[in-house]
Scaffold this active site. Sequence first.
Site: not given
Ligand SMILES: Nc1nc(=O)c2c([nH]1)NC[C@@H]1CN(c3ccc(C(=O)N[C@@H](CCC(=O)O)C(=O)O)cc3)CN21
Ligand SMILES: CC(C)C(=O)C(=O)O
Ligand SMILES: [Mg+2]
Length: 274
Positions: A54-55, A93, A122, A124, A191
Amino acid sequence: MYNARPGETESPVTVPSLRQRKARGEKLSMLTCYDASFAARLESGGVELILVGDSLGMVVQGHRHTLGVSVDDMVYHCAAVSRGARRPLLVADMPFQTAASRERALDAAVRLQAEGNAAMVKLEGAGHVLDAIRYLVERDIPVCAHLGLTPQSVHKFGGFRLQGREASAAEALREQARAVQDAGAELLVLECVPSPLAAEITAELAIPTIGIGAGPGCDGQVLVLHDVLGVTPGRRPRFVRDFLQEGGSVEGAVRAYVAAVRDGSFPDAEHSFA
Ligand SMILES: Nc1nc(=O)c2c([nH]1)NC[C@@H]1CN(c3ccc(C(=O)N[C@@H](CCC(=O)O)C(=O)O)cc3)CN21
Ligand SMILES: CC(C)C(=O)C(=O)O
Ligand SMILES: [Mg+2]
Protein backbone atom coordinates in the site's frame (compact mmCIF):
# COMPACT_ATOMS: atom_id res chain seq x y z
CA MET A 1 27.55 -24.37 -18.82
CA TYR A 2 24.55 -22.12 -18.55
CA ASN A 3 24.94 -19.43 -15.92
CA ALA A 4 21.94 -19.60 -13.62
CA ARG A 5 20.56 -16.35 -12.30
CA PRO A 6 19.87 -15.96 -8.59
CA GLY A 7 16.77 -17.86 -7.63
CA GLU A 8 16.54 -19.73 -10.93
CA THR A 9 17.95 -23.14 -10.05
CA GLU A 10 16.11 -23.58 -6.77
CA SER A 11 12.41 -24.29 -6.62
CA PRO A 12 10.16 -21.25 -6.20
CA VAL A 13 9.29 -20.01 -2.72
CA THR A 14 5.85 -21.27 -1.69
CA VAL A 15 3.93 -20.72 1.52
CA PRO A 16 4.65 -24.23 2.90
CA SER A 17 8.38 -23.85 2.08
CA LEU A 18 8.83 -20.65 4.12
CA ARG A 19 9.64 -22.33 7.45
CA GLN A 20 12.04 -24.76 5.71
CA ARG A 21 13.90 -21.87 4.05
CA LYS A 22 14.31 -20.25 7.44
CA ALA A 23 15.47 -23.50 9.05
CA ARG A 24 18.11 -23.87 6.32
CA GLY A 25 19.29 -20.28 6.82
CA GLU A 26 18.35 -19.24 3.29
CA LYS A 27 17.82 -15.48 3.03
CA LEU A 28 14.58 -14.35 1.40
CA SER A 29 14.56 -11.36 -0.94
CA MET A 30 11.40 -9.32 -1.43
CA LEU A 31 10.72 -6.09 -3.31
CA THR A 32 7.55 -4.09 -3.78
CA CYS A 33 6.04 -3.83 -7.26
CA TYR A 34 2.96 -2.15 -8.69
CA ASP A 35 2.78 -3.01 -12.41
CA ALA A 36 3.37 -5.80 -14.94
CA SER A 37 6.46 -4.34 -16.65
CA PHE A 38 8.49 -3.97 -13.47
CA ALA A 39 7.20 -7.33 -12.24
CA ALA A 40 8.87 -8.98 -15.25
CA ARG A 41 12.19 -7.26 -14.36
CA LEU A 42 11.85 -8.37 -10.75
CA GLU A 43 11.29 -11.94 -11.86
CA SER A 44 14.25 -11.97 -14.28
CA GLY A 45 16.39 -10.33 -11.57
CA GLY A 46 15.70 -13.30 -9.28
CA VAL A 47 13.51 -11.79 -6.56
CA GLU A 48 11.68 -14.55 -4.65
CA LEU A 49 8.78 -12.61 -3.17
CA ILE A 50 6.90 -9.61 -4.57
CA LEU A 51 4.90 -7.33 -2.30
CA VAL A 52 2.15 -5.23 -3.82
CA GLY A 53 2.42 -2.72 -1.01
CA ASP A 54 0.00 0.00 0.00
CA SER A 55 3.13 2.18 -0.25
CA LEU A 56 1.67 2.63 -3.76
CA GLY A 57 -0.45 5.36 -2.14
CA MET A 58 2.81 7.29 -1.69
CA VAL A 59 5.12 6.30 -4.57
CA VAL A 60 2.43 5.84 -7.26
CA GLN A 61 -0.44 8.09 -6.13
CA GLY A 62 1.68 10.82 -4.51
CA HIS A 63 -0.01 10.94 -1.10
CA ARG A 64 1.87 11.58 2.17
CA HIS A 65 0.68 8.36 3.77
CA THR A 66 -0.93 5.03 2.87
CA LEU A 67 -4.35 5.51 4.46
CA GLY A 68 -6.32 6.38 1.30
CA VAL A 69 -5.47 3.23 -0.65
CA SER A 70 -8.61 1.24 -1.42
CA VAL A 71 -9.22 -2.48 -1.92
CA ASP A 72 -9.99 -1.63 -5.57
CA ASP A 73 -6.56 0.04 -5.90
CA MET A 74 -4.82 -2.97 -4.37
CA VAL A 75 -6.72 -5.45 -6.58
CA TYR A 76 -5.93 -3.40 -9.71
CA HIS A 77 -2.17 -3.26 -9.04
CA CYS A 78 -1.97 -6.83 -7.77
CA ALA A 79 -3.67 -8.20 -10.90
CA ALA A 80 -1.29 -6.16 -13.10
CA VAL A 81 1.77 -7.46 -11.22
CA SER A 82 0.49 -11.04 -11.44
CA ARG A 83 0.38 -10.77 -15.26
CA GLY A 84 4.05 -9.74 -15.36
CA ALA A 85 5.60 -12.38 -13.09
CA ARG A 86 4.65 -15.96 -12.30
CA ARG A 87 7.49 -17.29 -10.20
CA PRO A 88 7.80 -14.93 -7.23
CA LEU A 89 5.42 -15.46 -4.32
CA LEU A 90 2.86 -12.66 -4.57
CA VAL A 91 1.92 -10.92 -1.31
CA ALA A 92 -0.67 -8.11 -1.20
CA ASP A 93 -1.23 -5.51 1.51
CA MET A 94 -4.62 -5.31 3.16
CA PRO A 95 -5.66 -1.61 3.12
CA PHE A 96 -6.18 0.58 6.18
CA GLN A 97 -8.85 -0.80 8.58
CA THR A 98 -9.77 -3.80 6.44
CA ALA A 99 -8.98 -5.97 9.48
CA ALA A 100 -11.34 -3.94 11.70
CA SER A 101 -13.84 -6.80 11.47
CA ARG A 102 -13.39 -10.41 10.40
CA GLU A 103 -16.02 -10.11 7.66
CA ARG A 104 -14.35 -7.05 6.17
CA ALA A 105 -10.99 -8.81 6.31
CA LEU A 106 -12.37 -11.88 4.53
CA ASP A 107 -14.03 -9.75 1.80
CA ALA A 108 -10.78 -7.86 1.11
CA ALA A 109 -8.58 -10.97 1.25
CA VAL A 110 -10.88 -12.93 -1.08
CA ARG A 111 -10.72 -10.12 -3.65
CA LEU A 112 -6.92 -9.92 -3.38
CA GLN A 113 -6.63 -13.66 -3.97
CA ALA A 114 -9.45 -14.22 -6.46
CA GLU A 115 -9.13 -11.05 -8.58
CA GLY A 116 -5.56 -9.95 -7.73
CA ASN A 117 -3.97 -13.43 -7.81
CA ALA A 118 -2.17 -12.83 -4.51
CA ALA A 119 -0.95 -15.96 -2.72
CA MET A 120 -0.79 -14.27 0.66
CA VAL A 121 -2.22 -11.14 2.29
CA LYS A 122 -0.34 -8.83 4.68
CA LEU A 123 -2.00 -7.18 7.69
CA GLU A 124 -0.45 -4.52 9.94
CA GLY A 125 -0.55 -4.87 13.72
CA ALA A 126 -1.61 -7.33 16.40
CA GLY A 127 -4.35 -6.75 19.04
CA HIS A 128 -7.75 -7.08 17.36
CA VAL A 129 -5.94 -7.93 14.09
CA LEU A 130 -5.09 -11.34 15.61
CA ASP A 131 -8.76 -12.22 15.28
CA ALA A 132 -8.71 -11.39 11.55
CA ILE A 133 -5.47 -13.38 11.10
CA ARG A 134 -7.04 -16.47 12.72
CA TYR A 135 -10.23 -16.02 10.67
CA LEU A 136 -8.33 -15.89 7.36
CA VAL A 137 -5.90 -18.70 8.20
CA GLU A 138 -8.78 -20.98 9.26
CA ARG A 139 -10.19 -20.36 5.77
CA ASP A 140 -6.89 -21.28 4.06
CA ILE A 141 -5.85 -17.73 3.20
CA PRO A 142 -2.14 -17.44 4.06
CA VAL A 143 -1.23 -14.38 6.12
CA CYS A 144 1.90 -12.27 6.44
CA ALA A 145 1.95 -10.13 9.61
CA HIS A 146 3.62 -6.70 9.84
CA LEU A 147 4.89 -5.20 13.13
CA GLY A 148 7.07 -2.33 14.33
CA LEU A 149 6.60 0.81 12.26
CA THR A 150 3.21 -0.02 10.82
CA PRO A 151 2.67 2.91 8.40
CA GLN A 152 -1.13 2.74 8.72
CA SER A 153 -0.62 3.85 12.36
CA VAL A 154 1.28 6.98 11.27
CA HIS A 155 -1.05 9.33 13.16
CA LYS A 156 -0.78 7.32 16.37
CA PHE A 157 3.03 7.37 16.07
CA GLY A 158 3.19 11.06 15.08
CA GLY A 159 5.24 10.23 11.98
CA PHE A 160 7.27 7.41 10.49
CA ARG A 161 9.38 6.71 13.59
CA LEU A 162 11.63 3.93 14.81
CA GLN A 163 9.67 1.54 17.09
CA GLY A 164 10.68 -0.73 19.98
CA ARG A 165 13.48 1.45 21.34
CA GLU A 166 12.42 1.41 25.02
CA ALA A 167 12.59 -1.84 26.99
CA SER A 168 8.81 -1.96 27.52
CA ALA A 169 8.11 -1.32 23.81
CA ALA A 170 10.66 -3.98 22.86
CA GLU A 171 8.99 -6.54 25.14
CA ALA A 172 5.55 -5.61 23.74
CA LEU A 173 6.87 -6.18 20.21
CA ARG A 174 8.30 -9.58 21.14
CA GLU A 175 4.91 -10.59 22.56
CA GLN A 176 3.11 -9.37 19.42
CA ALA A 177 5.52 -11.38 17.26
CA ARG A 178 4.78 -14.58 19.19
CA ALA A 179 1.05 -13.78 19.04
CA VAL A 180 0.91 -13.35 15.25
CA GLN A 181 2.79 -16.64 14.80
CA ASP A 182 0.38 -18.36 17.22
CA ALA A 183 -2.55 -16.86 15.28
CA GLY A 184 -1.29 -18.60 12.16
CA ALA A 185 0.81 -16.05 10.25
CA GLU A 186 3.48 -17.78 8.10
CA LEU A 187 5.64 -14.69 7.53
CA LEU A 188 6.38 -11.51 9.50
CA VAL A 189 7.56 -8.12 8.22
CA LEU A 190 9.48 -6.15 10.87
CA GLU A 191 9.77 -2.47 9.97
CA CYS A 192 12.05 0.13 11.55
CA VAL A 193 13.08 -1.57 14.78
CA PRO A 194 16.55 -1.76 16.34
CA SER A 195 18.68 -4.55 14.79
CA PRO A 196 19.27 -6.45 18.08
CA LEU A 197 15.53 -6.62 18.78
CA ALA A 198 14.74 -7.85 15.24
CA ALA A 199 17.47 -10.49 15.59
CA GLU A 200 16.01 -11.66 18.93
CA ILE A 201 12.50 -11.91 17.49
CA THR A 202 13.87 -13.77 14.46
CA ALA A 203 15.60 -16.29 16.75
CA GLU A 204 12.41 -16.82 18.79
CA LEU A 205 10.11 -17.58 15.86
CA ALA A 206 9.70 -20.58 13.56
CA ILE A 207 8.32 -18.39 10.75
CA PRO A 208 10.67 -16.19 8.70
CA THR A 209 11.03 -12.48 9.43
CA ILE A 210 11.47 -10.01 6.58
CA GLY A 211 13.12 -6.78 7.68
CA ILE A 212 12.97 -3.20 6.41
CA GLY A 213 15.10 -0.94 8.57
CA ALA A 214 15.39 -3.90 10.96
CA GLY A 215 19.01 -4.92 10.45
CA PRO A 216 20.83 -7.94 9.01
CA GLY A 217 19.55 -10.43 11.61
CA CYS A 218 16.20 -11.02 9.87
CA ASP A 219 15.53 -14.04 7.63
CA GLY A 220 14.97 -11.80 4.63
CA GLN A 221 14.71 -8.20 3.49
CA VAL A 222 12.17 -6.02 1.69
CA LEU A 223 12.51 -2.56 0.14
CA VAL A 224 10.24 -0.32 -1.89
CA LEU A 225 11.12 -0.64 -5.60
CA HIS A 226 11.26 3.14 -6.17
CA ASP A 227 13.83 3.42 -3.35
CA VAL A 228 16.01 0.62 -4.82
CA LEU A 229 15.96 2.45 -8.17
CA GLY A 230 16.62 5.87 -6.59
CA VAL A 231 13.49 7.51 -8.02
CA THR A 232 11.62 8.28 -4.79
CA PRO A 233 11.33 12.07 -4.46
CA GLY A 234 12.45 13.81 -1.28
CA ARG A 235 14.31 12.58 1.77
CA ARG A 236 15.22 8.90 1.93
CA PRO A 237 14.81 6.77 5.03
CA ARG A 238 18.10 5.56 6.54
CA PHE A 239 17.58 1.93 5.48
CA VAL A 240 17.29 2.73 1.74
CA ARG A 241 20.10 1.86 -0.68
CA ASP A 242 20.10 2.84 -4.34
CA PHE A 243 21.06 -0.31 -6.27
CA LEU A 244 20.66 1.23 -9.74
CA GLN A 245 24.15 2.79 -9.66
CA GLU A 246 25.92 -0.53 -9.14
CA GLY A 247 23.38 -2.57 -11.11
CA GLY A 248 23.51 -0.48 -14.27
CA SER A 249 19.92 -1.32 -15.27
CA VAL A 250 16.59 -2.07 -13.62
CA GLU A 251 17.16 -5.82 -13.85
CA GLY A 252 20.80 -5.35 -12.79
CA ALA A 253 19.69 -3.33 -9.74
CA VAL A 254 17.28 -6.09 -8.76
CA ARG A 255 20.00 -8.72 -9.22
CA ALA A 256 22.46 -6.64 -7.13
CA TYR A 257 19.84 -6.31 -4.38
CA VAL A 258 19.08 -10.05 -4.37
CA ALA A 259 22.82 -10.86 -4.25
CA ALA A 260 23.44 -8.40 -1.40
CA VAL A 261 20.55 -9.82 0.64
CA ARG A 262 21.81 -13.38 0.03
CA ASP A 263 25.43 -12.74 0.96
CA GLY A 264 24.40 -10.65 3.97
CA SER A 265 26.09 -7.44 2.81
CA PHE A 266 22.73 -5.63 2.82
CA PRO A 267 21.74 -4.17 5.19
CA ASP A 268 24.96 -3.02 6.87
CA ALA A 269 25.15 -0.79 9.98
CA GLU A 270 24.77 2.35 7.87
CA HIS A 271 21.35 1.12 6.68
CA SER A 272 20.13 -0.16 10.07
CA PHE A 273 19.22 1.19 13.50
CA ALA A 274 21.55 0.12 16.36
N1 LIG B 1 9.30 5.20 -0.74
C1 LIG B 1 8.86 4.58 0.35
N2 LIG B 1 9.71 3.78 1.01
C2 LIG B 1 9.30 3.12 2.14
O1 LIG B 1 10.12 2.37 2.72
C3 LIG B 1 7.95 3.28 2.58
C4 LIG B 1 7.10 4.10 1.83
N3 LIG B 1 7.57 4.76 0.73
N4 LIG B 1 5.80 4.28 2.18
C5 LIG B 1 5.22 3.45 3.22
C6 LIG B 1 6.19 3.22 4.29
C7 LIG B 1 6.62 4.46 5.04
N5 LIG B 1 7.96 4.10 5.43
C8 LIG B 1 8.87 4.94 6.06
C9 LIG B 1 8.96 6.27 5.73
C10 LIG B 1 9.89 7.08 6.35
C11 LIG B 1 10.74 6.55 7.31
C12 LIG B 1 11.74 7.44 7.96
O2 LIG B 1 12.00 8.53 7.51
N6 LIG B 1 12.38 6.95 9.03
C13 LIG B 1 13.45 7.66 9.72
C14 LIG B 1 13.52 7.15 11.15
C15 LIG B 1 13.22 8.23 12.15
C16 LIG B 1 13.55 7.77 13.54
O3 LIG B 1 14.78 7.66 13.84
O4 LIG B 1 12.65 7.53 14.33
C17 LIG B 1 14.78 7.36 9.04
O5 LIG B 1 15.70 8.17 9.15
O6 LIG B 1 14.89 6.29 8.42
C18 LIG B 1 10.64 5.23 7.66
C19 LIG B 1 9.70 4.40 7.02
C20 LIG B 1 8.32 2.81 4.92
N7 LIG B 1 7.47 2.69 3.76
C1 LIG C 1 7.33 -1.23 3.09
C2 LIG C 1 6.54 -2.50 2.93
C3 LIG C 1 6.83 -3.49 4.00
C4 LIG C 1 5.07 -2.21 2.82
O1 LIG C 1 4.26 -2.56 3.64
C5 LIG C 1 4.62 -1.46 1.63
O2 LIG C 1 5.39 -1.29 0.66
O3 LIG C 1 3.46 -1.04 1.64
MG1 LIG D 1 2.38 -1.59 3.36
